[in-house]
Design a protein around this motif. Structure first.
Motif, mmCIF file in Angstrom:
data_model
loop_
_atom_site.group_PDB
_atom_site.id
_atom_site.type_symbol
_atom_site.label_atom_id
_atom_site.label_comp_id
_atom_site.label_asym_id
_atom_site.label_seq_id
_atom_site.Cartn_x
_atom_site.Cartn_y
_atom_site.Cartn_z
ATOM 1 N N SER A 127 25.678 16.380 -11.974
ATOM 2 C CA SER A 127 25.641 17.754 -11.445
ATOM 3 C C SER A 127 27.044 18.342 -11.303
ATOM 4 N N CYS A 128 28.077 17.491 -11.171
ATOM 5 C CA CYS A 128 29.443 18.027 -11.019
ATOM 6 C C CYS A 128 29.852 18.842 -12.244
ATOM 7 N N PRO A 129 29.843 18.248 -13.468
ATOM 8 C CA PRO A 129 30.209 19.097 -14.605
ATOM 9 C C PRO A 129 29.253 20.270 -14.824
ATOM 10 N N ALA A 131 27.750 22.003 -12.451
ATOM 11 C CA ALA A 131 28.134 23.024 -11.464
ATOM 12 C C ALA A 131 29.361 23.794 -11.944
ATOM 13 N N MET A 132 30.329 23.055 -12.467
ATOM 14 C CA MET A 132 31.562 23.690 -12.943
ATOM 15 C C MET A 132 31.276 24.590 -14.152
ATOM 16 N N THR A 133 30.390 24.105 -15.022
ATOM 17 C CA THR A 133 30.042 24.870 -16.222
ATOM 18 C C THR A 133 29.363 26.175 -15.832
ATOM 19 N N TRP A 170 40.281 23.000 -12.326
ATOM 20 C CA TRP A 170 41.492 22.297 -11.876
ATOM 21 C C TRP A 170 42.223 23.186 -10.887
ATOM 22 N N MET A 171 41.907 23.019 -9.621
ATOM 23 C CA MET A 171 42.590 23.833 -8.609
ATOM 24 C C MET A 171 43.479 22.986 -7.732
ATOM 25 N N THR A 172 42.983 21.781 -7.431
ATOM 26 C CA THR A 172 43.601 21.016 -6.357
ATOM 27 C C THR A 172 44.906 20.379 -6.802
ATOM 28 N N GLY A 177 45.882 21.306 -1.299
ATOM 29 C CA GLY A 177 44.512 20.821 -1.406
ATOM 30 C C GLY A 177 43.596 21.978 -1.084
ATOM 31 N N SER A 178 43.321 22.150 0.203
ATOM 32 C CA SER A 178 42.515 23.307 0.616
ATOM 33 C C SER A 178 43.330 24.592 0.527
ATOM 34 N N ASP A 179 44.634 24.468 0.794
ATOM 35 C CA ASP A 179 45.511 25.645 0.806
ATOM 36 C C ASP A 179 46.024 25.875 -0.619
ATOM 37 N N ILE A 298 39.084 33.370 -9.018
ATOM 38 C CA ILE A 298 38.299 32.134 -9.222
ATOM 39 C C ILE A 298 37.169 32.013 -8.190
ATOM 40 N N ALA A 299 37.127 32.945 -7.238
ATOM 41 C CA ALA A 299 36.115 32.868 -6.165
ATOM 42 C C ALA A 299 34.670 32.828 -6.686
ATOM 43 N N PRO A 300 34.314 33.556 -7.762
ATOM 44 C CA PRO A 300 32.920 33.440 -8.243
ATOM 45 C C PRO A 300 32.558 32.006 -8.612
ATOM 46 N N TRP A 435 34.486 18.111 -0.844
ATOM 47 C CA TRP A 435 34.907 18.933 -1.982
ATOM 48 C C TRP A 435 34.241 20.310 -1.936
ATOM 49 N N GLU A 436 34.802 21.195 -2.682
ATOM 50 C CA GLU A 436 34.341 22.602 -2.669
ATOM 51 C C GLU A 436 34.541 23.246 -1.299
ATOM 52 N N GLY A 437 35.547 22.767 -0.573
ATOM 53 C CA GLY A 437 35.851 23.346 0.744
ATOM 54 C C GLY A 437 35.296 22.470 1.857
ATOM 55 N N THR A 438 36.190 21.947 2.706
ATOM 56 C CA THR A 438 35.731 21.094 3.812
ATOM 57 C C THR A 438 34.986 21.944 4.849
ATOM 58 N N ASN A 440 35.728 22.512 7.930
ATOM 59 C CA ASN A 440 36.616 23.418 8.671
ATOM 60 C C ASN A 440 37.100 24.574 7.802
ATOM 61 N N VAL A 441 37.470 24.285 6.546
ATOM 62 C CA VAL A 441 37.944 25.369 5.668
ATOM 63 C C VAL A 441 36.826 26.393 5.457
ATOM 64 N N LEU A 442 35.607 25.918 5.323
ATOM 65 C CA LEU A 442 34.504 26.864 5.131
ATOM 66 C C LEU A 442 34.115 27.571 6.430
HETATM 67 C C1 MFK Z 1 27.794 19.191 -6.812
HETATM 68 C C2 MFK Z 1 29.099 19.923 -6.830
HETATM 69 C C3 MFK Z 1 30.123 19.146 -7.554
HETATM 70 C C4 MFK Z 1 31.537 19.657 -7.425
HETATM 71 C C5 MFK Z 1 32.552 18.759 -8.133
HETATM 72 C C6 MFK Z 1 33.953 19.070 -7.726
HETATM 73 C C7 MFK Z 1 35.019 18.305 -8.415
HETATM 74 C C8 MFK Z 1 36.356 18.969 -8.242
HETATM 75 C C9 MFK Z 1 36.985 18.642 -6.957
HETATM 76 C C10 MFK Z 1 37.761 19.771 -6.404
HETATM 77 O O1 MFK Z 1 38.848 20.067 -6.781
HETATM 78 S S1 MFK Z 1 37.013 20.571 -5.200
HETATM 79 C C11 MFK Z 1 38.275 21.660 -4.620
HETATM 80 C C12 MFK Z 1 37.696 22.873 -4.298
HETATM 81 N N1 MFK Z 1 38.667 23.608 -3.534
HETATM 82 C C13 MFK Z 1 38.285 24.551 -2.709
HETATM 83 O O2 MFK Z 1 37.106 24.808 -2.584
HETATM 84 C C14 MFK Z 1 39.370 25.294 -1.987
HETATM 85 C C15 MFK Z 1 39.116 25.321 -0.516
HETATM 86 N N2 MFK Z 1 39.937 26.371 0.062
HETATM 87 C C16 MFK Z 1 39.470 27.623 0.253
HETATM 88 O O3 MFK Z 1 38.328 27.917 -0.094
HETATM 89 C C17 MFK Z 1 40.393 28.577 0.908
HETATM 90 O O4 MFK Z 1 39.629 29.395 1.761
HETATM 91 C C18 MFK Z 1 41.112 29.494 -0.125
HETATM 92 C C19 MFK Z 1 41.787 28.653 -1.180
HETATM 93 C C20 MFK Z 1 40.159 30.458 -0.802
HETATM 94 C C21 MFK Z 1 42.168 30.241 0.679
HETATM 95 O O5 MFK Z 1 43.141 30.781 -0.190
HETATM 96 P P1 MFK Z 1 44.061 32.008 0.265
HETATM 97 O O6 MFK Z 1 44.938 32.367 -0.881
HETATM 98 O O7 MFK Z 1 44.671 31.735 1.600
HETATM 99 O O8 MFK Z 1 42.920 33.098 0.425
HETATM 100 P P2 MFK Z 1 42.996 34.613 0.890
HETATM 101 O O9 MFK Z 1 44.356 35.203 0.701
HETATM 102 O O10 MFK Z 1 42.358 34.739 2.229
HETATM 103 O O11 MFK Z 1 41.982 35.227 -0.165
HETATM 104 C C22 MFK Z 1 42.380 35.665 -1.433
HETATM 105 C C23 MFK Z 1 41.272 36.581 -1.928
HETATM 106 O O12 MFK Z 1 40.164 35.778 -2.323
HETATM 107 C C24 MFK Z 1 40.751 37.519 -0.861
HETATM 108 O O13 MFK Z 1 40.346 38.713 -1.508
HETATM 109 P P3 MFK Z 1 41.267 40.035 -1.516
HETATM 110 O O14 MFK Z 1 42.437 39.668 -2.371
HETATM 111 O O15 MFK Z 1 40.391 41.077 -2.133
HETATM 112 O O16 MFK Z 1 41.621 40.284 -0.085
HETATM 113 C C25 MFK Z 1 39.536 36.782 -0.344
HETATM 114 O O17 MFK Z 1 38.600 37.645 0.242
HETATM 115 C C26 MFK Z 1 38.992 36.221 -1.638
HETATM 116 N N3 MFK Z 1 38.133 35.055 -1.396
HETATM 117 C C27 MFK Z 1 38.477 33.866 -0.885
HETATM 118 N N4 MFK Z 1 37.412 33.049 -0.845
HETATM 119 C C28 MFK Z 1 36.371 33.751 -1.342
HETATM 120 C C29 MFK Z 1 36.826 35.029 -1.703
HETATM 121 N N5 MFK Z 1 36.027 35.949 -2.244
HETATM 122 C C30 MFK Z 1 34.736 35.631 -2.413
HETATM 123 N N6 MFK Z 1 34.241 34.426 -2.095
HETATM 124 C C31 MFK Z 1 35.012 33.470 -1.554
HETATM 125 N N7 MFK Z 1 34.489 32.280 -1.260
#
Ligand code: MFK
Length: 560
Positions: A127-129, A131-133, A170-172, A177-179, A298-300, A435-438, A440-442
């Protein structure tokens, strides 16, 4: 000699009362009749062939070979047999494609999430790839970048095995990490000789940027393409100074495009997913949308992968409970089957209530996402979707860890023994709140979605209040009176708390309890609505029992 009968799985669609009852409520009968055969088939695969392969494949893991015998850097990655089978099943059943074909309009997302839910527990987090796709397809489609939409999206959403590409994210980075705004990867414009631009002799003109940096946690590295963030030289710091880039991992001859895989990540769970640490050593890249605002752009993708996270959380809970319930009917201790023991039954029904509530919220976000994708969401519900996506992700992820920990305990020592296959459930669930936001981050993202602190109730919170009230209005059964009143009180308390702490440090300190309270309150309301429907149309009172149990289990977590 005594031999314990192992737990076994029935058809994972046919046996799933919660999924079937939900689909019967939200889908038109003709649509359900049309999609049901494929769901049955996938339910059978999930309980049979794929589950057997998963157990047999338990000790296999992906492997990285960095060098060939002759000193060439090759970075060859192999994946497990189940992963190879999972890709074929995913493409054949359209586990990504269904959401984009939109054959059933706004309900296509629900259909796709039902497929993902059945697919996930027996496929070792393939499901990871997916989800990303899915997230990459949604992001590209919304980017307005016609060249990339035309070139890439058809591969991401195809049902042809040979055409299918997965995407990575590739974000992290180790700094951010979260920031994510702390990311250090830089993007440098490529100098393109005039004759190349004119004659299109090389691909330099198609790849006007080179990326340099290190990615600390790249999603499955077996993808053909990836979306990533990098800072164009000279851009300011922070998330706004980053830009969103598109990368193809290999060139025409199969070689890596200036990407080195430093190592595969050695993780607690999700061990079959070849997540990796990368060096980008001048990787050719294209801008997706502008040279700034990478985080916003990248938010979508984040919102789609957070939906997948929630669907995965409820899917893993369901798998654990299916095994625990089956086992309770087979295991005899202290003179009776576990299923006849009041304390064991009570424990399982508490877990079932958590699962049923989580299920309703995850699929409700799927419904809203589907309507949003069809352009059918009015402004207030668009705000509700923005708010509920992080709330749902964080709430269901925490529930999954709790439920799967208890599921292991329901097997006694067998739940702690690796070759039962059970410990993997807990290890895999433990990634969901990270992953995808802890959590606290969420929780902070929840405050962001509410538009920051304000004296009055902000409109997304009003939209949530309206959604809760609409669900509760439908409850008529006297047995639902108590859960209705608990849910109403929790919603009122959340609003009151938010108004009281607006603008104070207490808002951030309490953000997690607040977000979880919103999540559990919405779950309770949705479960009450489903329970009333199930009593009315299926003459089934089991979800009423779950709704009563869930409401009494503590949905208001705020501390004044
Ligand atoms: C089954 C699933 C499998 C998944 C496999 C995963 C494998 C990969 C492993 C990974 O790498 S997971 C890593 C995932 N990383 C994250 O999810 C990052 C977690 N951190 C956040 O979500 C922080 O909240 C964030 C990085 C977004 C904070 O960044 P900033 O630059 O301090 O955000 P800022 O300045 O508040 O927001 C920038 C813009 O983005 C704003 O819009 P405007 O420019 O119009 O003001 C925000 O409103 C918008 N924004 C942020 N989050 C949003 C969003 N818009 C819509 N939806 C959101 N969720």
């Amino acid at each position: 000699m005594f031999q314990q009968e192992p737990p076994s799985l029935g058809n994972q669609f046919a046996d799933d009362r919660v999924l079937r009852s939900y689909l019967a409520r939200v889908l038109p009968a003709e649509m359900l009749a049309e999609i049901q055969p494929a769901l049955m088939e996938l339910g059978l695969l999930a309980s049979g062939e794929l589950y057997r392969l998963q157990l047999a494949d338990r000790l296999n893991e992906p492997a990285l070979t960095q060098w060939d015998p002759w000193g060439n850097r090759i970075d060859h990655v192999t994946v497990t047999p189940l992963w190879r089978a999972a890709e074929r099943v995913a493409v054949d059943f359209g586990v990504v494609a269904t959401a984009y074909e939109q054959k059933h309009g706004r309900l296509s997302r629900v259909h796709q999430c039902a497929l993902a839910y059945l697919f996930t527990p027996s496929t070792d987090i393939y499901s990871c790839p997916l989800a990303m796709t899915d997230g990459a397809a949604r992001t590209l489609l919304g980017s307005g970048n016609e060249a990339l939409i035309e070139r890439v999206v058809p591969h991401l959403i195809t049902r042809e095995r040979d055409e299918f590409w997965t995407a990575g994210q590739w974000m992290t980075e180790i700094t951010g990490g979260s920031d994510v705004g702390l990311s250090q990867t830089v993007a440098v414009p490529t100098e393109i000789p005039d004759q190349e631009v004119a004659g299109r002799e090389s691909h330099a003109a198609d790849w006007p940027w080179r990326l340099y940096g290190k990615k600390w946690f790249a999603s499955a590295i077996t993808s053909q393409v990836a979306l990533t963030l990098a800072r164009p030289e000279g851009n300011p710091p922070g998330g706004r100074g980053l830009a969103l880039f598109y990368v193809e991992l290999r060139n025409e001859t199969g070689g890596w495009r200036n990407i080195e895989i430093d190592r595969l990540k050695d993780k607690l769970g999700t061990r079959k997913v070849p997540t990796a640490e990368l060096t980008l050593a001048g990787t050719p890249a294209q801008l997706v949308k502008g040279t700034t605002d990478g985080v916003r752009n990248i938010a979508p993708l984040l919102n789609i992968t957070r939906l997948w996270n929630g669907i995965s959380a409820v899917a893993l809970m369901r798998r654990g409970l299916a095994l625990a319930e089956d086992y309770a009917g087979r295991r005899i201790a202290f003179g009776a089957r576990l299923s006849e023991k009041p304390l064991h039954r009570d424990t399982l029904s508490g877990l079932l209530a958590e699962f049923e509530a989580a299920f309703q919220l995850a699929f409700h976000v799927a419904e809203l996402t589907g309507r949003s994708e069809m352009g059918e969401l009015p402004e207030n519900e668009a705000q509700l979707l923005r708010l509920l996506t992080p709330v749902m992700k964080l709430t269901t992820a925490r529930q999954a860890v709790m439920v799967l920990s208890e599921v292991l305990e329901a097997f006694g020592g067998a739940g702690y023994v690796e070759d039962t296959g059970l410990p993997q459930l807990l290890r895999d669930a433990q990634v969901l709140p990270i992953w995808e936001g802890t959590t606290n981050v969420l929780s902070l993202d929840t405050l962001r979605a509410l538009g920051g602190a304000s004296e009055s109730v902000p409109s997304p919170l009003q939209a949530l209040n309206d959604a809760v009230s609409n669900c509760l209005k439908e409850a008529k059964d006297p047995e639902l009176a108590e859960p209705v009143s608990i849910t109403r009180a929790a919603m009122r308390h959340a609003e009151k708390w938010f108004r009281r702490v607006a603008g104070q440090e207490e808002l951030e300190a309490g953000a997690r309890r607040f977000a979880l309270t919103l999540g559990r309150t919405m779950e309770s309301a949705l479960l009450i609505r489903q329970a009333q429907w199930s009593r009315d149309y299926e003459a089934d009172g089991r979800s009423i029992v779950a709704a009563r149990r869930f409401a009494r289990s503590g949905i208001d977590l705020l501390i004044d």
